[in-house]
Design a protein around this motif. Structure first.
Motif, PDB file in Angstrom:
ATOM      1  N   GLU A   1      -0.083   1.563   3.972  1.00 50.24           N
ATOM      2  CA  GLU A   1       0.240   0.639   5.058  1.00 50.24           C
ATOM      3  C   GLU A   1       1.003   1.311   6.191  1.00 50.24           C
ATOM      4  O   GLU A   1       1.076   0.779   7.300  1.00 50.24           O
TER       5      GLU A   1
ATOM      6  N   LEU B   1      -1.374  -1.888  10.430  1.00 43.76           N
ATOM      7  CA  LEU B   1      -0.877  -2.760  11.490  1.00 43.76           C
ATOM      8  C   LEU B   1       0.095  -3.812  10.986  1.00 43.76           C
ATOM      9  O   LEU B   1       0.627  -4.589  11.785  1.00 43.76           O
ATOM     10  N   ARG B   2       0.343  -3.845   9.689  1.00 45.99           N
ATOM     11  CA  ARG B   2       1.162  -4.921   9.125  1.00 45.99           C
ATOM     12  C   ARG B   2       2.373  -4.357   8.391  1.00 45.99           C
ATOM     13  O   ARG B   2       2.718  -4.778   7.293  1.00 45.99           O
ATOM     14  N   ASP B   3       3.013  -3.393   9.048  1.00 50.33           N
ATOM     15  CA  ASP B   3       4.177  -2.744   8.466  1.00 50.33           C
ATOM     16  C   ASP B   3       5.184  -2.500   9.584  1.00 50.33           C
ATOM     17  O   ASP B   3       4.810  -2.177  10.717  1.00 50.33           O
ATOM     18  N   GLU B   4       6.462  -2.699   9.300  1.00 50.13           N
ATOM     19  CA  GLU B   4       7.492  -2.589  10.334  1.00 50.13           C
ATOM     20  C   GLU B   4       8.052  -1.183  10.475  1.00 50.13           C
ATOM     21  O   GLU B   4       8.818  -0.905  11.407  1.00 50.13           O
TER      22      GLU B   4
ATOM     23  N   ARG C   1       4.981   4.143  12.531  1.00 51.83           N
ATOM     24  CA  ARG C   1       3.567   4.277  12.202  1.00 51.83           C
ATOM     25  C   ARG C   1       3.157   5.738  12.028  1.00 51.83           C
ATOM     26  O   ARG C   1       3.714   6.639  12.644  1.00 51.83           O
TER      27      ARG C   1
END
Length: 438
Positions: A277, A281-284, A287
């Motif tokens: 992840e 796109l769904r991780d804080e 990146r």
């Protein structure tokens, strides 16, 4: 046995004039075959291929272990043709991307997420980058006993063909020996807090020592490193889920390729959701630019992969590969013993992934004796850098191969008795892939 290779010789000259190395993979170069006996392939069907001179061969090591079902497999081609009519690449993901991903995760239940790409190097390098990102560490520890991991700098820097790579890159890769937990622990301790990952093929020619993979996983985690299995070869050959499925040890990340597409260009990075992840796109968290390839999800290649996985599940392909390999290995060992060269022509490896060693009078690996052996096989209508089998091989193919190997072993015995294989090599010996000068 008389064969003409004149058209292949001309084609090899054209290849070398247009393509550096004369092939798009160094392991397929003409230097890997006897002089003026490097067939250029016209077409293949099942376990047989034909060269541009019209010579027919029983083929081993198909596509460098990629074509495990045999060439032009009807179910794979049907799936590819069906998808080609629907388009091959779009501005947004195709529905087959999720279908292929879900099908892969069914076949490899030890992984939580998967991302497809075109070749194994992309997948292993993405795994290394991800490991460095999540650990904040610079060093990569690779298994020194395994031949190839990637075309990228982090690996090639440690080979004899390191030209063009700064020394500083090589300094960021260290090595550990396979099967030796104590030596690996010493390496991790010596570079405490600096090693991002351990990357290895979980198995090659032999099964791993009892408890080794479990111990390596625990050791990596105890020192805060990510464990990466390169399953490019073992995936869909040792088992559908690779060595991790066979031996019951789950890595943090793994790469798959080769047999996944039966020759179509598709590979995969798979792993634990918490790690994967980081490229999503769904991780804080910060990146990671994990994998982003224009052609990584070409629809026809993913259709091929789905078809391959279905055929494996429905037709017991892994069991078939092992049965064929066991038959071949037994036959080769028998004829080698009959010719008195059983200590010199040696079959090694798991039945589905066999290689052969060619040893000289002192039982040392010999490129000259390998040349003799390959030459006799090719003249007898058998081609391959290994004895890696495909499921398309028939009993007749195996019997014919064993007969040709038997004839080659007779010549091998003559060379051993003479103390010199050169009269039977037809010219210069075959070369190792990794060498500093051509």
């Amino acid at each position: 046995m008389t064969k003409s290779f004149s058209n292949s010789v001309k084609a090899n000259d054209r290849l070398c004039a247009a393509v550096p190395g004369g092939a798009h993979t160094y392991a397929k170069g003409e230097d890997q075959y006897p002089a003026e006996m490097a067939p250029v392939i016209s077409h293949g069907l099942g376990a047989h291929v034909w060269d541009v001179d019209g010579n027919e061969y029983i083929e081993y090591g198909s596509g460098l272990r990629a074509v495990s079902l045999g060439h032009a497999h009807p179910r794979v081609l049907e799936a590819v043709r069906r998808e080609l009519d629907r388009g091959t690449n779009f501005v947004r993901p195709s529905i087959i991307e999720v279908e292929a991903a879900e099908r892969f995760l069914e076949a490899v239940p030890t992984a939580d997420m998967v991302k497809f790409t075109k070749n194994g190097s992309d997948a292993t390098t993405a795994a290394v980058k991800l490991a460095r990102a999540v650990t904040g560490r610079p060093l990569v520890a690779l298994c020194a006993d395994h031949a190839f991991f990637s075309i990228d700098d982090w690996f090639i820097a440690r080979t004899p063909m390191s030209a063009g790579i700064p020394d500083q890159i090589a300094d960021l890769t260290v090595a550990f020996p396979y099967g030796d937990l104590a030596a690996t622990e010493e390496l991790l301790t010596r570079h405490e807090g600096q090693i991002a990952c351990l990357i290895l093929e979980p198995a090659t020619q032999q099964d791993p020592p009892a408890g080794y993979l479990e111990g390596l996983r625990d050791l990596a985690h105890r020192h805060g490193a990510v464990l990466i299995f390169d399953e490019t070869i073992t995936g869909f050959r040792f088992s559908a889920a690779g060595a991790q499925g066979l031996y019951g040890v789950t890595p943090d990340l793994s790469s798959f390729g080769k047999a996944l597409g039966n020759g179509f260009a598709v590979s995969a990075l798979a792993g634990k959701r918490d790690l994967m992840e980081r490229g999503g796109l769904r991780d804080e968290r910060e990146r990671v630019f994990l994998l982003s390839t224009t052609h990584g999800a070409e629809t026809h290649a993913l259709a091929a992969a789905v078809a391959v996985m279905d055929v494996y599940a429905e037709e017991g392909i892994v069991e078939r590969l092992h049965a064929v390999g066991e038959s071949l290995a037994a036959g080769v060992r028998e004829v080698a013993a009959s010719a008195g060269v059983e200590d010199h022509v040696v079959v090694r490896g798991r039945a589905s992934n066999l290689v052969f060693a060619t040893l000289d009078e002192n039982l040392e690996p010999s490129q000259s004796y390998r040349t003799l052996f390959l030459r006799e096989l090719i003249l007898g209508g058998v081609i391959g850098p290994s004895f890696v089998v495909s499921a398309a091989l028939t009993e007749e193919d195996i019997a014919r191969t064993v007969d040709v190997v038997g004839q080659a072993c007779v010549m091998y015995r003559k060379a051993l008795d003479a103390g010199d294989p050169s009269p039977w090599t037809g010219g210069r010996p075959v070369k190792p892939v990794f060498r500093r000068y051509a």
